[in-house]
Design a protein around this motif. Structure first.
Motif, mmCIF file in Angstrom:
data_model
loop_
_atom_site.group_PDB
_atom_site.id
_atom_site.type_symbol
_atom_site.label_atom_id
_atom_site.label_comp_id
_atom_site.label_asym_id
_atom_site.label_seq_id
_atom_site.Cartn_x
_atom_site.Cartn_y
_atom_site.Cartn_z
ATOM 1 N N ALA A 61 0.832 -1.211 0.000
ATOM 2 C CA ALA A 61 0.000 0.000 0.000
ATOM 3 C C ALA A 61 0.864 1.258 0.000
ATOM 4 C CB ALA A 61 -0.935 -0.018 1.211
ATOM 5 N N ASP A 93 -7.438 7.419 -3.413
ATOM 6 C CA ASP A 93 -7.644 5.996 -3.157
ATOM 7 C C ASP A 93 -6.404 5.358 -2.534
ATOM 8 O OD1 ASP A 93 -10.225 6.034 -4.085
ATOM 9 O OD2 ASP A 93 -9.717 5.372 -6.118
ATOM 10 N N THR A 109 -6.227 3.766 1.231
ATOM 11 C CA THR A 109 -5.829 2.364 1.389
ATOM 12 C C THR A 109 -4.617 2.224 2.306
ATOM 13 O OG1 THR A 109 -6.675 1.802 -0.810
ATOM 14 C CG2 THR A 109 -5.083 0.285 0.176
ATOM 15 N N THR A 153 -4.780 0.334 5.874
ATOM 16 C CA THR A 153 -3.913 -0.832 6.039
ATOM 17 C C THR A 153 -3.006 -0.686 7.248
ATOM 18 O OG1 THR A 153 -3.908 -1.128 3.627
ATOM 19 C CG2 THR A 153 -2.231 -2.319 4.881
#
Length: 458
Positions: free
Chosen positions: A400, A423, A427, A431
């Motif tokens: 990520a 995005d 993420t 994460t």
């Protein structure tokens, strides 16, 4: 007469009604999943468990555990219950011995003797009264046995309350530290998105991007601030919960934020079987069975006669000057027998009640043991799977972060829209927060495993 009474006492004192206690039998697994050293548990909650939380090497946690052990109100209430149970056992024990009382009295009375004549006089009495139940059928012995077992169960209950308190303090503390780490991550992300918004505003100003990218940047920044506020709310509630566990007003307790820099201690799955024997709730359930078993004997003894030896010795005189003279002495000694002939079925009902209560305690004991197996297995399995989850999550986090770096570089080069960056940022944050949450759950699961094993891994 005296010889007959003494003979009866010695001959019949050994007779004890009711079943002798045997530990309930149940099917026990031959081994743990992954542990070959399992054997039938015996209550050993009296063994010292030590300050097990020190394996986490956190001075703050050590201090919190110390304060909770001294000031928690539930623990103090449990300690008071232990004292009550011990006192009740002492009362029951006293029934083995005779009661001796001194009951002095002074009476002035007038009595009619006939033909218009009466007597008026004084009567002074200085007696010592004795009363003793001959425990022919073991009623007193069974009552004492039940009280002793109840006192032991109360002590085990105290140990269970203390162990639960220690585990709850550690669990809440690790949850709070995990939130501290999450809050730090979200705050750092907020700072980065604030800087990113400035860049987006600059690019929008010179017409390099559309307003859509600008609004997306503002939305992500506001959303991150909202997440931080929600995490702070949760942290405040955990802090207040810790205050209650420590016996302090929530308004007077605070804990400075700190990073979750605590490594999960390694616990070998081949744990010594003795640790499960130290579970105080199992010991409490087993002692309750012993107490209920003894009460069956008490109920059976109610069907048989009760014999008490009553005696009196002392002095009695109409004049105080001669009260203590040898000729003023008085004495009496004799048995008093009470034989139940008709009780309307109450004795039979009490016996059935005692047997049913025993069956209940046996079922409770077996259920407690089953729960002990489950909790230990949950802890061992949980740590194993969380370890795998943590490794996979670390890989996901690395990917990520790489994806975020690529998207930011491509956005600056004008190759992708800001949506790709948003995005990737979302993420990466999710994460990393998930990684922190797993670390927190590993610590919590370790605590719960230690609790399931009776409060120690040493």
């Amino acid at each position: 007469m005296k010889k007959i009474i003494l003979f009866l006492c010695f001959f019949l004192a050994g007779c004890t009604l009711g079943p002798d206690y045997k530990k309930p039998e149940m099917q026990i697994p031959s081994e743990f999943k992954g542990n070959k050293n399992w054997k039938i548990a015996e209550p050993r909650d009296h063994l010292p468990k030590g300050s097990w939380w020190q394996i986490f090497n956190d001075p703050v946690l050590n201090q919190l555990e110390e304060e909770a052990g001294q000031a928690n109100q539930n623990l103090q209430a449990a300690a008071a219950r232990v004292m009550q149970a011990r006192a009740a056992a002492g009362i029951s024990e006293s029934d083995k011995y005779p009661d001796i009382n001194m009951n002095p009295s002074a009476v002035r009375s007038r009595s009619y003797v006939g033909e218009g004549m009466s007597n008026t006089g004084n009567m002074f009495t200085l007696p010592f009264d004795l009363s003793y139940e001959i425990d022919l059928w073991g009623r007193v012995r069974r009552s004492t046995e039940a009280s002793d077992a109840s006192a032991a169960a109360s002590q085990s209950d105290f140990e269970n309350v203390r162990l639960s308190l220690q585990a709850e303090v550690a669990r809440n503390y690790f949850q709070l530290r995990a939130l501290d780490k999450e809050i730090s991550l979200v705050e750092r992300t907020t700072e980065l998105r604030t800087q990113s918004l400035k860049l987006v505003e600059s690019r929008f100003k010179y017409g390099y991007i559309s307003r859509l990218d600008l609004e997306r940047a503002k939305t992500e920044l506001a959303g991150t601030k909202a997440e931080a506020a929600a995490l702070r709310k949760n942290r405040g509630e955990l802090e207040n919960a810790l205050a209650v566990l420590l016996g302090k007003p929530a308004s007077e307790f605070s804990l400075a934020p700190a990073d979750l820099d605590i490594k999960t201690p390694e616990i070998s799955p081949s744990l010594p079987s003795e640790l499960l024997e130290r579970r105080p709730d199992v010991a409490r359930a087993e002692r309750n069975v012993a107490a209920a078993n003894a009460r069956i004997g008490v109920a059976e003894a109610a069907f048989f006669p009760t014999i008490r030896i009553n005696g009196r010795a002392g002095y009695q005189s109409s004049e105080t000057s001669s009260l203590l003279d040898w000729d003023s002495r008085i004495w009496s000694l004799g048995p008093n027998i009470s034989l139940p002939i008709f009780t309307g079925g109450s004795n039979r009902a009490n016996l059935e009640k005692a047997k049913a209560a025993y069956d209940e305690t046996v079922a409770n004991y077996k259920q407690t043991v089953l729960v002990a197996f489950k909790e230990a297995e949950d802890g061992l399995s949980g740590l194993y799977h969380l370890q795998d989850q943590a490794k996979a999550q670390e890989q996901a986090l690395e990917s990520a972060k790489n994806a975020l770096a690529i998207s930011e570089s491509q956005y600056k080069s004008g190759l992708v829209s800001y949506l790709e960056v948003v995005d990737a940022q979302r993420t990466a944050l999710q994460t990393e927060r998930a990684s922190v949450q797993i670390s927190g759950r590993q610590l919590e699961t370790t605590v719960m495993l230690i609790k399931a094993l009776g409060g120690g891994i040493f």
